[in-house]
Scaffold this motif. Structure first.
Motif, PDB file in Angstrom:
ATOM      1  N   VAL A   1       5.176  12.159 -55.175  1.00  0.00           N
ATOM      2  CA  VAL A   1       5.425  13.318 -56.030  1.00  0.00           C
ATOM      3  C   VAL A   1       5.827  12.920 -57.458  1.00  0.00           C
ATOM      4  CG1 VAL A   1       6.772  15.447 -56.288  1.00  0.00           C
ATOM      5  CG2 VAL A   1       6.070  14.687 -54.010  1.00  0.00           C
TER       6      VAL A   1
ATOM      7  N   PRO B   1      -1.236  20.844 -57.349  1.00  0.00           N
ATOM      8  CA  PRO B   1      -1.149  19.594 -56.561  1.00  0.00           C
ATOM      9  C   PRO B   1      -1.679  19.753 -55.137  1.00  0.00           C
ATOM     10  CG  PRO B   1       1.002  20.613 -56.707  1.00  0.00           C
ATOM     11  CD  PRO B   1       0.084  21.475 -57.530  1.00  0.00           C
TER      12      PRO B   1
ATOM     13  N   LEU C   1      12.078  17.719 -53.400  1.00  0.00           N
ATOM     14  CA  LEU C   1      10.851  17.811 -54.212  1.00  0.00           C
ATOM     15  C   LEU C   1      11.206  18.158 -55.652  1.00  0.00           C
ATOM     16  CD1 LEU C   1       8.519  19.812 -51.769  1.00  0.00           C
ATOM     17  CD2 LEU C   1       8.193  17.440 -52.458  1.00  0.00           C
TER      18      LEU C   1
ATOM     19  N   THR D   1       5.894  21.327 -57.424  1.00  0.00           N
ATOM     20  CA  THR D   1       5.621  21.092 -56.007  1.00  0.00           C
ATOM     21  C   THR D   1       6.655  21.805 -55.137  1.00  0.00           C
ATOM     22  OG1 THR D   1       4.774  18.947 -56.682  1.00  0.00           O
ATOM     23  CG2 THR D   1       5.058  19.282 -54.338  1.00  0.00           C
TER      24      THR D   1
ATOM     25  N   SER E   1       1.761  25.372 -60.948  1.00  0.00           N
ATOM     26  CA  SER E   1       1.966  26.152 -59.720  1.00  0.00           C
ATOM     27  C   SER E   1       0.979  27.288 -59.526  1.00  0.00           C
ATOM     28  CB  SER E   1       3.395  26.686 -59.674  1.00  0.00           C
ATOM     29  OG  SER E   1       3.600  27.588 -60.738  1.00  0.00           O
TER      30      SER E   1
ATOM     31  N   CYS F   1       9.776  17.077 -59.133  1.00  0.00           N
ATOM     32  CA  CYS F   1       8.704  17.963 -59.575  1.00  0.00           C
ATOM     33  C   CYS F   1       8.976  19.396 -59.131  1.00  0.00           C
ATOM     34  CB  CYS F   1       7.364  17.491 -59.015  1.00  0.00           C
ATOM     35  SG  CYS F   1       5.979  18.563 -59.457  1.00  0.00           S
TER      36      CYS F   1
ATOM     37  N   THR G   1      -1.280  16.768 -52.788  1.00  0.00           N
ATOM     38  CA  THR G   1       0.106  16.608 -52.323  1.00  0.00           C
ATOM     39  C   THR G   1       0.400  17.596 -51.197  1.00  0.00           C
ATOM     40  OG1 THR G   1       0.665  16.092 -54.606  1.00  0.00           O
ATOM     41  CG2 THR G   1       2.497  16.425 -53.100  1.00  0.00           C
ATOM     42  N   VAL G   2      -0.101  18.819 -51.353  1.00  0.00           N
ATOM     43  CA  VAL G   2       0.121  19.830 -50.311  1.00  0.00           C
ATOM     44  C   VAL G   2      -0.505  19.370 -48.988  1.00  0.00           C
ATOM     45  CG1 VAL G   2      -0.416  22.197 -49.596  1.00  0.00           C
ATOM     46  CG2 VAL G   2       0.347  21.748 -51.932  1.00  0.00           C
TER      47      VAL G   2
END
Lengths: 379, 259
Positions: A24, A38, A76, A83, A207, A80, A41-42
């Motif tokens: 992250v 992201p 997180l 995220t 986001s 970030c 990352t998800v």
């Protein structure tokens, strides 16, 4: 009284810290710059069970607990904020209302994929003219045969551009006021549903904050969440829990900025010595750290109350109010400690300061939290 | 297929400090972790499990606190965990350690055994190979790639100047290096079930070993002295042209009877 984490929570914290450092933090500045959601990352979070932490395994959840979920949002956010809000909006604002108000069929249909992270969730209440005044919904839903027909639009929807499942609020009977609002589970592929503008924001820039447009959108009547007319209640109770998530996000941002400031103060030299030796800045750190600790206690107390089945509405509002103000205070002071460098993108504190601001605004502004708090105290 | 993975709990640091008085490692205040190469071993076993189906069992020898390392392995997704713990095991060198581990392997049964190349605290790289010798098994060290075939494995072994590809009959023992894979994180699913799982404990009697074979008594290695290298003196600095510098260096070396 026991403030310690369970063994499981401790292991989860170790895992989360490693995940954040490796996956992250390295891309946080980049996605802030590019506004790129992201999604990879998800997917990684999904494989680790992070998209369904506080839900039972029997329904597809990871079998963790609410405190661990809150800890995940916090960890997180240390690196970030984008995220962290993806996780918070997905878990608190989409998975939770289906879990709490859904029929067995709705839960069986939607929760497994959401909780495994195969689907991403979002929550659509805000409209151009219904922000803090959420009750003045303009979006309408009219039952026609086997379908509700939705018309209207939503704005500022977190995860909007990438979500698969939306909890959408609409007026089914305007004459009844707030008791005329209903909630629906809407899939992104439903006929008549489309995405509008993606916002260009000050913070949490990756986001995917989207406008949703419903033009004769056909929603099967079995996708009504709960009963007709309880939509406002669903929204308010969902936001009660969501506030703990945003409070945890704010706490994480503040902790992240405090860590950066401490590190920098030990390295940066002026007048021949580290700036950590100057009392003026030492007092900043004392104030920042004390507020962070106070925020942390409020956030975890609210999370503990929710996890143990107690009424947490007042605690959540206090945690959200104080943690978001702390995030703003700490990040602003962190930029000050960094001086000119803090104002540049060479260091993460300017991003943290921009990210912090939204925590005082979304899922109920600070002013709304004060209304909730005072109403609880003065009742 | 039964896969055994031998792991070690080590202090989370590359610079282990030694107590100058006792000559033992200072572990206070240093968090313990699964030895990094051993994590690659766990990952490879789990990867093979996902691809071919297998039961993965992690085994460690250590004090009761080593249970934490086993819980972590369970939280990564291994099926079972065994702790070899006994007061008699204390003070073991690599020989005595590998004997205990080999006995445990015999008791538990195996088709494939993984170990890390070496531990970051002792750095011997001996325990894996010694287990294979005790069990009379083929072994491949410095493994950077594994392919499971029918009754054998194709293994790529890293060399200083290239690599070797070997076809090895199973059962066999492979020691892993970090190039082999990227160890997975613990995950929420397994974190929240790992403490509910039973960790099998085995002591000297369970393994059918004698006290003379294990621990300090069973260790042929005798440590005379452990110490940290003392700090070097600062030295002298000469700011002179190269030919003068050469003369000075030669004179100094002569003075020390080195040339």
């Amino acid at each position: 009284m026991d403030f310690s984490l369970t063994r499981e929570q401790q292991l989860a914290k170790e895992m989360l810290e490693k995940f954040v450092e490796n996956e992250v933090r390295p891309i946080a500045a980049e996605i802030d710059e590019t506004e790129e959601f992201p999604i990879e990352t998800v997917k990684k979070m999904a494989r680790l069970g992070m998209m369904g932490i506080p839900f039972e395994r029997e329904i597809g959840g990871a079998g963790g607990d609410f405190i661990t979920y809150i800890m995940a949002v916090e960890e997180l956010a240390k690196a970030c904020a984008t995220t962290s809000v993806v996780l918070s909006a997905h878990t608190s604002l989409c998975c939770w209302p289906i879990y709490a108000y859904g029929t067995d069929e709705q839960k069986a249909k939607y929760l497994p994929k959401l909780l495994k992270g195969e689907h991403l969730g979002a929550f659509a209440l805000t409209e151009p003219n219904a922000g803090t005044d959420a009750a003045s919904q303009q979006t309408t839903a009219k039952l026609e045969g086997d379908y509700y027909t939705l018309n209207g639009s939503k704005v500022f929807i977190t995860n909007g551009g990438y979500a698969d499942i939306f909890i959408v609020f609409a007026m089914t009977d305007r004459s009844k006021g707030t008791k005329g609002i209903s909630a629906f589970i809407v899939e992104k592929g439903f006929e008549g549903f489309s995405l509008g503008k993606i916002e260009d924001k000050m913070g949490i820039r990756a986001s995917s904050t989207a406008e949703l447009i419903f033009k004769d959108c056909k929603v099967p009547k079995e996708n009504l969440l709960g009963k007709e007319g309880i939509g406002f209640k669903i929204a308010m109770s969902t936001l009660d829990g969501g506030r703990i998530g945003i409070a945890a996000q704010a706490l994480g941002i503040a902790e992240g900025a405090l860590n950066e400031a401490v590190k920098y103060m030990k390295e940066r030299k002026q007048f021949g010595k580290p700036i950590a030796t100057f009392q003026g800045l030492q007092f900043y750190i004392a104030d920042m750290a004390t507020r962070v600790e106070a925020a942390k206690n409020l956030v975890y107390k609210a999370a503990w109350k929710k996890q143990t089945g107690q009424n947490y509405s007042l605690d959540a509002a206090m945690a959200k109010l104080y943690a978001s103000e702390t995030a703003m205070y700490v990040t602003t002071k962190a930029v000050q400690i960094f001086g000119g460098y803090g104002f540049t993108k060479d260091y993460p504190v300017e991003r943290m300061m921009r990210d912090a601001k939204i925590t005082e605004i979304y899922e109920g502004t600070s002013e709304v939290q004060k209304m909730v708090i005072s109403a609880n105290i003065l009742k | 297929m039964n896969i055994l993975v031998f792991i070690k709990q080590v202090p989370d640091t590359n610079e282990v400090r030694i107590d100058p008085k006792t000559g033992t490692l200072i572990r206070d205040g240093v968090p313990s972790i699964i030895n990094p190469d051993d994590k690659n071993a766990i990952e490879e076993a789990l990867r093979i499990k996902e691809e071919h189906g297998a039961k993965v069992t992690v085994v460690t020898m250590g004090p009761p606190q080593a249970e934490k390392a086993l819980r972590e392995a369970l939280a990564m997704g291994v099926d079972e965990a065994v702790l070899l713990t006994d007061r008699a095991f204390a003070g073991a060198d690599t020989w005595a350690t590998s004997l205990v581990l080999a006995k445990a392997a015999e008791k538990l049964g195996y088709d494939l055994i993984f170990a890390g190349r070496q531990a970051i605290d002792g750095d011997t790289a001996q325990v894996g190979p010694e287990i294979a010798e005790h069990l009379n098994l083929p072994q491949v060290t410095y493994v950077e790639k594994v392919e499971v075939l029918d009754g054998k494995v194709r293994v790529r072994r890293a060399m200083e100047d290239g690599y070797e590809t070997l076809l090895v009959k199973t059962p066999c023992l492979l020691t892993c290096i970090k190039e082999l894979n990227n160890p997975r994180y613990m995950n929420i699913y397994d974190i929240f079930t790992c403490y509910a799982k039973e960790i099998k404990k085995m002591g000297i009697d369970d393994l059918g070993l004698d006290k003379e074979e294990v621990g300090l008594v069973g260790s042929p290695t005798k440590v005379k002295k452990s110490f940290t290298k003392g700090p070097k003196a600062q030295g002298e600095k000469f700011d002179v042209p190269p030919h003068e510098a050469a003369t000075i260096v030669c004179e100094k070396l002569k003075g020390m009877h080195l040339i």
